[in-house]
Design a protein around this motif. Structure first.
Motif, PDB file in Angstrom:
ATOM      1  N   THR A 172     -10.951  -0.615 -10.260  1.00  0.00           N
ATOM      2  CA  THR A 172     -11.189  -1.542  -9.148  1.00  0.00           C
ATOM      3  C   THR A 172     -12.673  -1.495  -8.751  1.00  0.00           C
ATOM      4  O   THR A 172     -13.288  -2.531  -8.516  1.00  0.00           O
ATOM      5  N   ARG A 231       2.671   1.610  -3.500  1.00  0.00           N
ATOM      6  CA  ARG A 231       1.782   2.059  -4.572  1.00  0.00           C
ATOM      7  C   ARG A 231       1.313   3.500  -4.338  1.00  0.00           C
ATOM      8  O   ARG A 231       1.128   4.259  -5.292  1.00  0.00           O
ATOM      9  N   ALA A 232       1.159   3.880  -3.072  1.00  0.00           N
ATOM     10  CA  ALA A 232       0.759   5.264  -2.767  1.00  0.00           C
ATOM     11  C   ALA A 232       1.866   6.240  -3.176  1.00  0.00           C
ATOM     12  O   ALA A 232       1.597   7.307  -3.717  1.00  0.00           O
ATOM     13  N   GLU A 280       0.825  -1.222   0.000  1.00  0.00           N
ATOM     14  CA  GLU A 280       0.000   0.000   0.000  1.00  0.00           C
ATOM     15  C   GLU A 280       0.853   1.263   0.000  1.00  0.00           C
ATOM     16  O   GLU A 280       0.528   2.231  -0.679  1.00  0.00           O
ATOM     17  N   LYS A 281       1.939   1.224   0.779  1.00  0.00           N
ATOM     18  CA  LYS A 281       2.811   2.410   0.833  1.00  0.00           C
ATOM     19  C   LYS A 281       3.589   2.572  -0.470  1.00  0.00           C
ATOM     20  O   LYS A 281       3.790   3.690  -0.951  1.00  0.00           O
ATOM     21  N   MET A 331     -10.605  12.197  -3.681  1.00  0.00           N
ATOM     22  CA  MET A 331     -10.930  11.134  -4.641  1.00  0.00           C
ATOM     23  C   MET A 331     -12.435  10.905  -4.748  1.00  0.00           C
ATOM     24  O   MET A 331     -12.935  10.592  -5.822  1.00  0.00           O
ATOM     25  N   VAL A 354     -14.886   4.679  -1.018  1.00  0.00           N
ATOM     26  CA  VAL A 354     -13.584   5.042  -1.583  1.00  0.00           C
ATOM     27  C   VAL A 354     -12.457   4.389  -0.776  1.00  0.00           C
ATOM     28  O   VAL A 354     -11.512   3.835  -1.343  1.00  0.00           O
ATOM     29  N   ILE A 412      -6.891   3.532 -11.493  1.00  0.00           N
ATOM     30  CA  ILE A 412      -6.876   2.233 -10.814  1.00  0.00           C
ATOM     31  C   ILE A 412      -8.099   2.126  -9.912  1.00  0.00           C
ATOM     32  O   ILE A 412      -8.764   1.088  -9.853  1.00  0.00           O
ATOM     33  N   MET A 413      -8.434   3.213  -9.223  1.00  0.00           N
ATOM     34  CA  MET A 413      -9.586   3.217  -8.306  1.00  0.00           C
ATOM     35  C   MET A 413     -10.886   3.001  -9.082  1.00  0.00           C
ATOM     36  O   MET A 413     -11.733   2.201  -8.675  1.00  0.00           O
ATOM     37  N   ARG A 417     -12.685   1.663   0.973  1.00  0.00           N
ATOM     38  CA  ARG A 417     -12.735   0.223   0.735  1.00  0.00           C
ATOM     39  C   ARG A 417     -12.083  -0.123  -0.611  1.00  0.00           C
ATOM     40  O   ARG A 417     -11.304  -1.065  -0.724  1.00  0.00           O
ATOM     41  N   VAL A 418     -12.385   0.681  -1.641  1.00  0.00           N
ATOM     42  CA  VAL A 418     -11.807   0.453  -2.974  1.00  0.00           C
ATOM     43  C   VAL A 418     -10.292   0.656  -2.936  1.00  0.00           C
ATOM     44  O   VAL A 418      -9.537  -0.120  -3.528  1.00  0.00           O
ATOM     45  N   ALA A 419      -9.842   1.662  -2.210  1.00  0.00           N
ATOM     46  CA  ALA A 419      -8.398   1.909  -2.084  1.00  0.00           C
ATOM     47  C   ALA A 419      -7.710   0.712  -1.428  1.00  0.00           C
ATOM     48  O   ALA A 419      -6.613   0.315  -1.816  1.00  0.00           O
ATOM     49  N   ARG A 420      -8.394   0.117  -0.462  1.00  0.00           N
ATOM     50  CA  ARG A 420      -7.857  -1.063   0.213  1.00  0.00           C
ATOM     51  C   ARG A 420      -7.765  -2.225  -0.785  1.00  0.00           C
ATOM     52  O   ARG A 420      -6.754  -2.922  -0.851  1.00  0.00           O
ATOM     53  N   LEU A 421      -8.835  -2.409  -1.583  1.00  0.00           N
ATOM     54  CA  LEU A 421      -8.835  -3.472  -2.606  1.00  0.00           C
ATOM     55  C   LEU A 421      -7.712  -3.244  -3.619  1.00  0.00           C
ATOM     56  O   LEU A 421      -7.098  -4.195  -4.096  1.00  0.00           O
ATOM     57  N   ALA A 422      -7.463  -1.990  -3.950  1.00  0.00           N
ATOM     58  CA  ALA A 422      -6.437  -1.642  -4.942  1.00  0.00           C
ATOM     59  C   ALA A 422      -5.046  -1.562  -4.318  1.00  0.00           C
ATOM     60  O   ALA A 422      -4.073  -1.309  -5.025  1.00  0.00           O
ATOM     61  N   ARG A 423      -4.964  -1.798  -3.017  1.00  0.00           N
ATOM     62  CA  ARG A 423      -3.681  -1.735  -2.290  1.00  0.00           C
ATOM     63  C   ARG A 423      -2.971  -0.399  -2.491  1.00  0.00           C
ATOM     64  O   ARG A 423      -1.807  -0.340  -2.865  1.00  0.00           O
ATOM     65  N   ILE A 424      -3.737   0.666  -2.295  1.00  0.00           N
ATOM     66  CA  ILE A 424      -3.155   2.011  -2.337  1.00  0.00           C
ATOM     67  C   ILE A 424      -3.489   2.692  -1.008  1.00  0.00           C
ATOM     68  O   ILE A 424      -4.673   2.842  -0.685  1.00  0.00           O
ATOM     69  N   ALA A 425      -2.464   3.065  -0.253  1.00  0.00           N
ATOM     70  CA  ALA A 425      -2.704   3.759   1.012  1.00  0.00           C
ATOM     71  C   ALA A 425      -3.234   5.156   0.712  1.00  0.00           C
ATOM     72  O   ALA A 425      -2.686   5.857  -0.141  1.00  0.00           O
TER      73      ALA A 425
END
Lengths: 521, 95
Positions: A395, A379-380, A376-377, B27, B8, A391-392, B10-18
């Motif tokens: 997804t 990709r952020a 997560e870090k 967003m 948003v 991507i959001m 939850r989707v960020a978690r699914l996409a593995r983006i902090a």
């Protein structure tokens, strides 16, 4: 040396074969032009001077023996999306920090096999997501074209070399350049800027929704997105796999034909590449278009389209008619749904393709307290805003409960868009003529576009239908607007009928001429 | 359809983006603008239309099921941020 950089590929090819010039000379001329211009234009992110000199030397050895391939000794720029062995390949993203592939993409391997020389890697929107080249990790690319004001001056030499036009009589109309910096379009903005500013003889580019044709239109260059499957996608960083296609950006139609011939091939490593002989595209140039049926789709006359674009389109119609083509009005009823369908299909595929950037196998890694935290870090920190946004969206539309409403619906609409084209081609239309973009190049950091992502997406309104239907499309410069900026027309053809596009684009080019920016850098 | 802040995240978690609270709020607005734009697809009559699976009609290419490539472990790990003896190193995943 500067005149060497102004040769088209076909001119340089003749001089190289005729031993009037050497590959080493033309390569040096480009390297010094890049050195001067790049601090201002930011078209190249990496210049591979040593590699270019080595390749030029090898080309000269072949040329001296009367040997060599179709592009022997021709210096090219390569979009950063193409994997180039041992050379920076990051799709202009921070997430691929330091990545140097151990392989070569099929398209670039084809170019080197034909003798081309690599000058360096070209700037682009991050992961090819953008229409202005402002999403690059390496900063925006500047368009060599600037807005200008038309003045009549008595002293004829004052503005020489400033993009001025000499008129008959004692006075001269000269263009006074404005200082505002404009975008070159995107995502292949580095490719378009470099070709237009004479920083390479031609460039590779890719097009998922308009990324070859829109920047070509914004810079007065020629760009062709071939039929899906014509060029191998192997070794090109994937964005949306069912839409991505490689193609060239060049200074004229003939150069684009020469480059595409070398780039295209069937490839066992890309099962969607098509096993069909690559025609001699150059041979199509100069063939008469008498009796050709040219379709004019009424749905491309969109609300708020500037009058200049409409006028340009009408000019294109007249040119083709004068050359003997038959002009027919056609309807492509699902046109307006292409862009919204694209903004489901492309992000969905991107969210899947970009899942691989996780800090494990290549590129950036930001440490975390466990593996998920590390993902997560990484990709952020690694992805820019536009890439994260897509991507959001991808997804979300693929997530449980929404798949049917969004993705499935979009894929059905995509079939309807394709059917629209099939219907008009079945009715005997050979080629479709449209504007390439709804406007000329706009300013860097345009506030309207920054405030609303959808405004930026509308740049691709005329080009995206072609990707959705997998068809070939070419953008060819057709004139300048009142502010002196280039505008382009688009031709859309039947699947694998790139020859008709080159043939027809050459007629437009013959009538419109070619366009060069006034040098200010 | 529109998304709220919770979706948003939850989707960020699914996409593995902090995402920070501030990111998620920004967003939410951006994603809703895009979702609002794609909403118009619902007005298209798609009854009897198959979803597209391939843009060009083609038969899937097949090849012999044999090893044609390999023995390049050093190449494969060459670009990894952390490796040891041709293995990718990751934080501990099994306690």
């Amino acid at each position: 040396m500067s005149e060497l950089t102004h040769l088209t590929i076909s001119q340089a090819r003749a001089k190289l074969r005729g031993k009037e010039i050497t590959a080493a000379e033309i390569t040096e001329a480009y390297l010094s032009a890049i050195e001067r211009a790049n601090p201002v234009l930011n078209a190249y992110i990496v210049v591979t001077g040593d590699k270019a000199r080595d390749m030029a030397k090898a080309s000269d050895a072949k040329l001296a023996k009367g040997e060599g391939g179709a592009l022997e000794g021709i210096p090219l720029g390569i979009k950063d999306l193409f994997g180039t062995e041992g050379v920076h390949t990051q799709a202009c993203s921070h997430v691929l920090d330091g990545f140097k592939p151990r392989y070569e993409s099929t398209v670039t391997a084809n170019l080197w096999a034909d003798g081309a020389v690599m000058l360096g890697k070209l700037n682009m929107d991050e992961f090819a997501m953008g229409s202005s080249n402002e999403t690059s990790y390496y900063g925006p690319v500047v368009n060599p074209w600037r807005r200008s004001r038309l003045d009549t001056v008595v002293m004829p030499t004052t503005h020489q070399g400033d993009g001025g036009f000499v008129s008959a009589g004692g006075t001269k109309t000269a263009r006074t350049l404005d200082n505002a910096q404009l975008v070159p379009g995107g995502s292949s903005g580095g490719s378009a800027s470099a070709v237009s500013a004479f920083l390479c003889a031609g460039a590779t580019a890719t097009d998922t929704g308009g990324s070859i044709r829109q920047p070509a239109a914004f810079t007065g260059t020629v760009g062709i997105k071939p039929t899906y499957g014509r060029c191998s996608r192997w070794g090109i960083v994937a964005f949306a796999s069912s839409l991505d296609q490689a193609g060239p950006i060049a200074r004229d139609v003939r150069d684009a034909a020469i480059m595409l011939k070398s780039m295209a091939s069937v490839d066992a490593k890309d099962t969607t590449s098509v096993d069909r002989a690559v025609p001699d595209y150059e041979a199509a140039i100069g063939k008469p278009i008498k009796g050709m049926k040219v379709g004019i789709p009424r749905e491309y006359r969109v609300d708020g389209m500037p009058e200049e674009i409409e006028a340009l389109w009408q000019k294109g119609i007249v040119w083709l008619k004068d050359a003997g083509a038959e002009i027919v009005d056609i309807s492509l009823p699902h046109t307006k749904y292409a862009l919204p369908a694209y903004y489901i299909v492309a992000p969905a595929e991107a969210s899947s393709n970009l899942a691989r950037y996780d800090g494990v196998r290549y590129g950036l890694r930001v440490p975390g307290k466990d593996i998920v935290d590390m993902y997560e870090k990484t990709r952020a920190a690694g992805f820019g805003r536009e890439v994260k946004r897509r991507i959001m969206i991808g997804t979300y539309v693929l997530s449980a409960g929404y798949y049917d409403a969004y993705y499935l619906q979009a894929q059905k609409v995509r079939n309807l868009i394709k059917r629209d084209f099939e219907t008009v081609f079945a009715a005997g239309v050979d080629v479709i003529l449209t504007p390439a973009t709804p406007s000329a190049a706009f300013g860097i950091a345009d506030e309207d576009m920054a405030a609303d992502p959808v405004k930026m997406y509308l740049n691709d309104i005329f080009t995206v239908t072609v990707n959705m239907a997998g068809l070939p499309g070419i953008a060819v410069p057709a004139g300048l607007d009142a502010k002196g900026l280039p505008l382009g027309l688009q031709l859309i053809g039947r699947p694998f009928d790139e020859e008709t596009l080159f043939q027809t684009a050459a007629v437009i080019e013959q009538a419109a001429g070619t366009f060069q920016p006034g040098k200010w850098w | 359809m529109s998304v709220d802040l919770q979706t948003v995240k939850r989707v960020a978690r699914l996409a593995r983006i902090a995402v920070s609270e501030e990111d998620a709020e920004r967003m939410t607005g951006e994603l809703n603008a895009i979702l609002g734009f794609v909403e118009q697809l619902n007005e298209v009559d798609v009854s009897g239309v198959e979803p597209m699976t391939s843009v060009t009609p083609m038969e899937m290419k097949k090849r012999q099921d044999i090893v044609t490539d390999g023995n390049k472990a050093a190449d494969i790990v060459a670009n990894a941020p952390a490796t040891e003896e041709n293995f990718f190193l990751v934080p501990k995943v099994v306690e």
